[in-house]
Scaffold this active site. Sequence first.
Site, short mmCIF file in Angstrom:
data_model
loop_
_atom_site.label_atom_id
_atom_site.label_comp_id
_atom_site.label_asym_id
_atom_site.label_seq_id
_atom_site.Cartn_x
_atom_site.Cartn_y
_atom_site.Cartn_z
CE LYS A 191 -0.70 0.33 4.45
NZ LYS A 191 0.06 1.70 5.54
CG ASP A 192 3.48 2.20 3.12
OD1 ASP A 192 2.34 2.58 2.81
OD2 ASP A 192 4.10 1.78 3.67
NE ARG A 219 -7.22 3.73 3.27
CZ ARG A 219 -7.75 3.05 4.45
NH1 ARG A 219 -9.02 3.19 4.77
NH2 ARG A 219 -6.38 2.85 4.80
NE ARG A 220 -6.05 3.12 8.53
CZ ARG A 220 -5.15 2.72 8.66
NH1 ARG A 220 -4.15 3.22 9.40
NH2 ARG A 220 -4.39 1.10 8.34
NE ARG A 234 3.51 10.01 10.29
CZ ARG A 234 4.89 10.26 9.70
NH1 ARG A 234 4.77 11.86 10.20
NH2 ARG A 234 5.91 9.60 9.71
NE ARG A 257 0.57 3.48 14.04
CZ ARG A 257 0.46 2.59 13.05
NH1 ARG A 257 -1.07 2.70 12.94
NH2 ARG A 257 0.87 1.58 11.95
CB CYS A 297 1.00 5.94 -1.34
SG CYS A 297 1.83 5.16 -2.48
#
Length: 310
Positions: free
Chosen positions: A84-85, A133-134, A151, A157, A242
């Site tokens: 995904k990155d 997106r989230r 981050r 996190r 991305c």
Amino acid sequence: MRLHLTVGTRSSQLALWQAQWVATLIRRTGHAAELRTIESYGDVVTDRPLAEIGTELVGKGVFTKALDDALSEGQIDLAVHSYKDVPTQLPEGLKLAALLPREDPHDVLVCRAGAGFLAQPTYPAVVATGSTRRQAAWRHRYPNHQVVDLRGNVQTRLKKLYEGTWDGAIFAAAGLRRLGLFEPSQPVLTWLLPAPAQGAIAIVCRAADHPVADALAHLNDGPTAAATLAERTVLRVLEGGCSAPVGALAEAQGTELRLRAEVYSPDGQQRLQAEATGPAEAPQALGTQVAQALLAQGAAALVTQSRHRA
């Protein structure tokens, strides 16, 4: 011919888990493999939003550029990425060598003191995530909640969540599962379409390095390749990058793929959705079809808004 391969990876625990797994698979084929850790720009710069950093690198990959540079320069033989990155256009001279079987692609909500607040419409919850997106999707579904930036690697996190005052934070299920940190009590957000290719591990090598490419090719998982190609085609056609607020998920249905995709405005007030089903052997055409349907609804304007907001 027995090869001795240097596997490039980021230094986070999740990245190391992924690279170790790739190295194990390589060793099982009779080749030797050792890891080399390389810090990415996204790992070093942790005090700014990912979308802001991404605009500076102009599609080169916040978490992938340093590894790809090392690969191009011959410092490593292959790079292991969370797919995904990876930008939809790889740097010149590099190629996707293989994709490993995909883990759960969904997002998960990790709560500091239970998820009961989700059933309280007026409760002013605070939810953390660094993903645009989230953030946009959460604002759309829970407009009464505050969304804050978060981050760091998975462990960092989680530590910030449990030591702070936020009600919850959003994580990729794949990362939690691979690190043994997933708990059944954590709500899986099936309503939220994941980032294109989330949960898949990509192995990249030099296009001209045929012995390495041949050694890695048999690791490729066909169903994962088809599904992620459909999803990433949506992202490529939308020219989202991305960090764009774009979600996509392709799921096998017999010999076909069902592809769903959505695009949000950064503030979450707008959501565009499209879906289609097509032959699994033509994932790129399916992705293009769904992306064109989103563009017809005005998706280009929402993607542009996300760039300007960063």
